[in-house]
Design an enzyme around this catalytic site. Structure first.
Site, PDB file in Angstrom:
ATOM      1  CB  SER A  41       7.168  -7.520  -0.576  1.00  0.00           C
ATOM      2  OG  SER A  41       7.080  -6.318  -1.320  1.00  0.00           O
ATOM      3  CE  LYS A  51       2.524  -2.423  -3.985  1.00  0.00           C
ATOM      4  NZ  LYS A  51       3.789  -2.911  -4.517  1.00  0.00           N
ATOM      5  CB  CYS A  54       3.468  -2.948  -8.781  1.00  0.00           C
ATOM      6  SG  CYS A  54       2.147  -3.630  -7.731  1.00  0.00           S
ATOM      7  CB  THR A  76      -0.941   0.016   1.217  1.00  0.00           C
ATOM      8  OG1 THR A  76      -0.159  -0.122   2.415  1.00  0.00           O
ATOM      9  CG2 THR A  76      -1.935  -1.127   1.156  1.00  0.00           C
ATOM     10  CG  MET A 121       5.013  -8.871  -3.899  1.00  0.00           C
ATOM     11  SD  MET A 121       5.523 -10.248  -2.810  1.00  0.00           S
ATOM     12  CE  MET A 121       7.158 -10.559  -3.455  1.00  0.00           C
ATOM     13  N   GLY A 122       2.243  -9.539  -7.595  1.00  0.00           N
ATOM     14  CA  GLY A 122       1.912  -9.998  -8.942  1.00  0.00           C
ATOM     15  C   GLY A 122       3.150 -10.354  -9.754  1.00  0.00           C
TER      16      GLY A 122
END
Length: 392
Positions: A305, A70, A104, A68, A314-315
């Site tokens: 992360s 970003k 991201c 959060t 994370m994607g």
């Protein structure tokens, strides 16, 4: 003495996948922040609420986690092969820097909806109903992402029944394809090996798969560092010794991958590489209370992360998982049982996720043609953010 008023900057607060961030159109930023450099970084730090020694980001839009903290800057692409240019900044919570070294993957799902809603995609390419294909140029790593955005009556459809573990409410499904996802021009395996012996002071020699797909990632076996792969956040994030161990592994992995020259440089490159540990399937209870059965997953993965265990995945790390799983002999592939795999379902702290990848061996070198996953996204708030004038 009088103080200057705050400045208003058009912005949209969006969730994408299991992350959320503040989205800007490049031309809406103050002129000095429209270019890379100190002015841009200072602005984004102030917007998000960093650096914050309390690590809460109370005085900003950040949510005090890597998921959060970003920011995204978008602009209409000058390339005829792409619709929008997408730049991602991972904002440090307690230190005064923005890491621009990677993408991201979660917020990638929100780029298409934002681009359409804000006129960055040519109207001729957007149907009134059906799926709009948005061709995204990911500026950080120089790669193409293709998102399929559902449209209803000329508007982006945000509501739906697609459920994503780690996200509380269902929404519309957005399939995302990461094309040739190796970071920049680098090789998928920077060392040329599917598995390396990584010597880590205080830990020993670890078997590691060092892969550069989606985001540079160091994969290790959970058992090698005393874990089972069923751990939730509290088991790691409340253990200072464990966090220090993973940061040491990350730093030495970064050196071996050629991302940094010395381990001391890792402190100023928090976003990459990532560290993840893998294990064969096992049953556990996810953070939501949902039961994850061993039979429902191919392997377990837990990822770090920005110095903490991620609450889901994370994607970009999911892309790395998909890529590594598709290549026989990697630690990820072996944890999933080995063999040829075009897709895997992995268990993470919030539940599970299915990802796929197409790998090919060309002249003895592995390459990933594309990685696939489905996410969702929606606008949480739009309007203006306010920042003190001295921050830009």
């Amino acid at each position: 003495m009088p103080h200057a008023p705050q400045r208003k900057i058009p912005a949209t607060y969006m969730r994408g996948g299991t992350s959320k961030g503040v989205f800007f159109t490049l031309s809406d930023l103050p002129e000095a922040a429209q270019r890379p450099g100190e002015a841009r970084d200072k602005l984004l730090l102030r917007v998000i609420g960093s650096p914050d020694p309390y690590e809460k980001q109370i005085d900003g839009m950040g949510g005090a986690t890597s998921s959060t903290s970003k920011a995204v800057i978008l602009s209409k692409s000058e390339s005829p092969a792409h619709d929008v240019d997408y730049l991602f900044g991972q904002v440090s919570i307690d230190k005064p820097f923005v890491d621009w070294s990677g993408n991201c993957g979660n917020l990638s799902a929100a780029v298409g909806p934002y681009a359409i809603a804000n006129g960055l995609v040519d109207a001729s390419r957007v149907p009134d109903n059906g799926m709009a294909e948005v061709r995204i140029w990911q500026v950080n790593i120089g790669k193409t992402i293709v998102a399929q955005v559902p449209m209803t009556h000329g508007q982006v459809q945000e509501t739906g029944d697609f459920e994503l573990d780690g996200v509380t409410f269902p929404a519309a499904e957005i399939p995302v394809a990461f094309m040739d996802p190796a970071d920049g021009e680098g090789a998928i395996f920077p060392t040329g090996n599917l598995v390396d012996d990584l010597e880590v002071p205080g830990v020993g020699v670890l078997k590691a798969t060092l892969i550069n797909a989606g985001i540079p990632t160091v994969f290790i076996n959970a058992q090698a560092v005393g874990y089972t792969g069923t751990e939730l956040q509290d088991a790691i994030n409340g253990d200072a010794k464990a966090l220090a161990m993973f940061e040491t592994i990350r730093a030495h992995g970064g050196v071996r991958m050629g991302l940094i020259e010395h381990v001391d440089e890792a402190a100023n490159r928090q976003h990459t590489p990532k560290v993840a540990f893998v294990a064969p399937p096992a049953s556990y209870t996810a953070s939501s209370g949902k039961a994850v059965d061993a039979e429902s997953v191919d392997l377990l993965v837990r990822a770090m992360s920005m110095g903490k265990m991620h609450h889901a995945m994370m994607g970009t790390a999911a892309v790395a998982i998909a890529a590594a799983a598709s290549i026989k002999g990697t630690l990820v592939n072996e944890a999933a049982g080995g063999g040829d795999r075009a897709a895997v379902t992995f268990g993470h702290p919030s539940g599970s996720l299915r990802v796929g990848a197409q790998a090919s061996l060309v002249d003895g070198i592995w390459q990933i043609d594309k990685a696939l996953m489905s996410r969702s996204a929606r606008v949480l708030m739009e309007g203006n953010v306010r920042v003190p004038v001295e921050s830009h």
